[in-house]
Design a protein around this motif. Structure first.
Motif, PDB file in Angstrom:
ATOM      1  N   SER A   4      13.331   6.449  60.757  1.00 11.28           N
ATOM      2  CA  SER A   4      14.005   7.147  61.861  1.00 11.28           C
ATOM      3  C   SER A   4      13.037   7.418  63.010  1.00 11.28           C
ATOM      4  N   ASN A   5      11.754   7.606  62.712  1.00 12.15           N
ATOM      5  CA  ASN A   5      10.765   7.811  63.778  1.00 12.15           C
ATOM      6  C   ASN A   5      10.442   6.516  64.529  1.00 12.15           C
ATOM      7  N   SER A   6      10.837   5.379  63.980  1.00 16.29           N
ATOM      8  CA  SER A   6      10.595   4.085  64.637  1.00 16.29           C
ATOM      9  C   SER A   6      11.654   3.766  65.686  1.00 16.29           C
ATOM     10  N   LEU A   7      12.754   4.501  65.671  1.00 21.56           N
ATOM     11  CA  LEU A   7      13.812   4.251  66.658  1.00 21.56           C
ATOM     12  C   LEU A   7      13.464   4.958  67.965  1.00 21.56           C
ATOM     13  N   PRO A   8      13.566   4.244  69.092  1.00 15.71           N
ATOM     14  CA  PRO A   8      13.220   4.876  70.372  1.00 15.71           C
ATOM     15  C   PRO A   8      14.214   5.993  70.726  1.00 15.71           C
ATOM     16  N   ALA A   9      13.715   7.032  71.367  1.00 13.43           N
ATOM     17  CA  ALA A   9      14.539   8.207  71.675  1.00 13.43           C
ATOM     18  C   ALA A   9      15.635   7.910  72.697  1.00 13.43           C
ATOM     19  N   ASN A  10      15.380   6.990  73.639  1.00 16.90           N
ATOM     20  CA  ASN A  10      16.410   6.756  74.655  1.00 16.90           C
ATOM     21  C   ASN A  10      16.672   5.281  74.942  1.00 16.90           C
ATOM     22  N   GLU A  11      16.599   4.477  73.893  1.00 22.73           N
ATOM     23  CA  GLU A  11      17.010   3.075  74.000  1.00 22.73           C
ATOM     24  C   GLU A  11      17.828   2.709  72.771  1.00 22.73           C
ATOM     25  N   CYS A  12      18.796   1.830  72.951  1.00 25.81           N
ATOM     26  CA  CYS A  12      19.649   1.393  71.846  1.00 25.81           C
ATOM     27  C   CYS A  12      18.901   0.400  70.962  1.00 25.81           C
ATOM     28  N   ARG A  13      19.284   0.373  69.697  1.00 18.23           N
ATOM     29  CA  ARG A  13      18.746  -0.602  68.752  1.00 18.23           C
ATOM     30  C   ARG A  13      19.778  -0.843  67.659  1.00 18.23           C
ATOM     31  N   TYR A  14      19.610  -1.960  66.959  1.00 21.43           N
ATOM     32  CA  TYR A  14      20.320  -2.178  65.697  1.00 21.43           C
ATOM     33  C   TYR A  14      19.249  -2.016  64.625  1.00 21.43           C
ATOM     34  N   ALA A  15      19.664  -1.522  63.466  1.00 28.81           N
ATOM     35  CA  ALA A  15      18.697  -1.384  62.389  1.00 28.81           C
ATOM     36  C   ALA A  15      19.382  -1.621  61.054  1.00 28.81           C
ATOM     37  N   VAL A  16      18.586  -2.077  60.101  1.00 29.93           N
ATOM     38  CA  VAL A  16      19.043  -2.262  58.734  1.00 29.93           C
ATOM     39  C   VAL A  16      18.079  -1.465  57.869  1.00 29.93           C
ATOM     40  N   TYR A  17      18.638  -0.668  56.956  1.00 26.49           N
ATOM     41  CA  TYR A  17      17.810   0.160  56.083  1.00 26.49           C
ATOM     42  C   TYR A  17      18.249  -0.037  54.638  1.00 26.49           C
ATOM     43  N   ASP A  18      17.296  -0.344  53.779  1.00 27.57           N
ATOM     44  CA  ASP A  18      17.564  -0.533  52.352  1.00 27.57           C
ATOM     45  C   ASP A  18      17.335   0.810  51.659  1.00 27.57           C
ATOM     46  N   PHE A  19      18.419   1.467  51.288  1.00 29.04           N
ATOM     47  CA  PHE A  19      18.352   2.816  50.737  1.00 29.04           C
ATOM     48  C   PHE A  19      18.424   2.789  49.219  1.00 29.04           C
ATOM     49  N   ASP A  20      17.371   3.245  48.571  1.00 30.12           N
ATOM     50  CA  ASP A  20      17.342   3.360  47.111  1.00 30.12           C
ATOM     51  C   ASP A  20      17.772   4.765  46.729  1.00 30.12           C
TER      52      ASP A  20
END
Length: 137
Positions: A55-71
């Motif tokens: 979550s800290n890797s996502l920029p505060a004021n720019e859009c992104r797509y992300a994929v997270y592998d949740f265990d």
């Protein structure tokens, strides 16, 4: 291979890295960004990284797509994992950027076969660890 509706191409590396996350579990997360007319890999999170790192890797004021592998561990004490697709579109990002990401999302998501849960977040609280956990169970 651009989509005529959004004009957005998906770089092969995006699909390749997603397959590695899904099959080999080489990464904990992948963050994608739109660069010009194509979706590219911006950051790969190592398997040791956790949800805060993601979550800290996502920029505060720019859009992104992300994929997270949740265990996670189920109530029956079974180890499981779910792959989340997160469309990150903070309120503070530019309207044009939000429109481009929104119009390209479905096309991009279709390229990533194996997504189990989708989240749309405009604020970090909308993708908190508790929300991820509750959506996984």
């Amino acid at each position: 291979m651009a989509n005529s509706a959004s004009g957005m191409a998906v770089e092969d590396e995006c699909k390749l890295k997603f397959l590695e996350l899904k099959a080999k579990r080489n990464y904990r997360f992948i963050i994608f960004r739109i660069d010009g007319q194509q979706v590219v890999v911006e950051k790969l999170g190592s398997p040791e990284e956790n949800y805060d790192d993601f979550s800290n890797s996502l920029p505060a004021n720019e859009c992104r797509y992300a994929v997270y592998d949740f265990d996670f561990t189920t109530n029956e004490n079974c180890q499981k994992s779910k792959i989340f697709f997160i469309a990150w579109s903070p309120d503070s990002s530019r309207v044009r950027m939000k429109m481009v990401y929104a119009s390209s999302k479905d096309r991009f998501k279709r390229e990533l076969d194996g997504i189990q849960v989708e989240l749309q977040a405009t604020d970090p609280s909308e993708m908190s660890f508790d929300i991820i956990k509750s959506r996984a169970l």
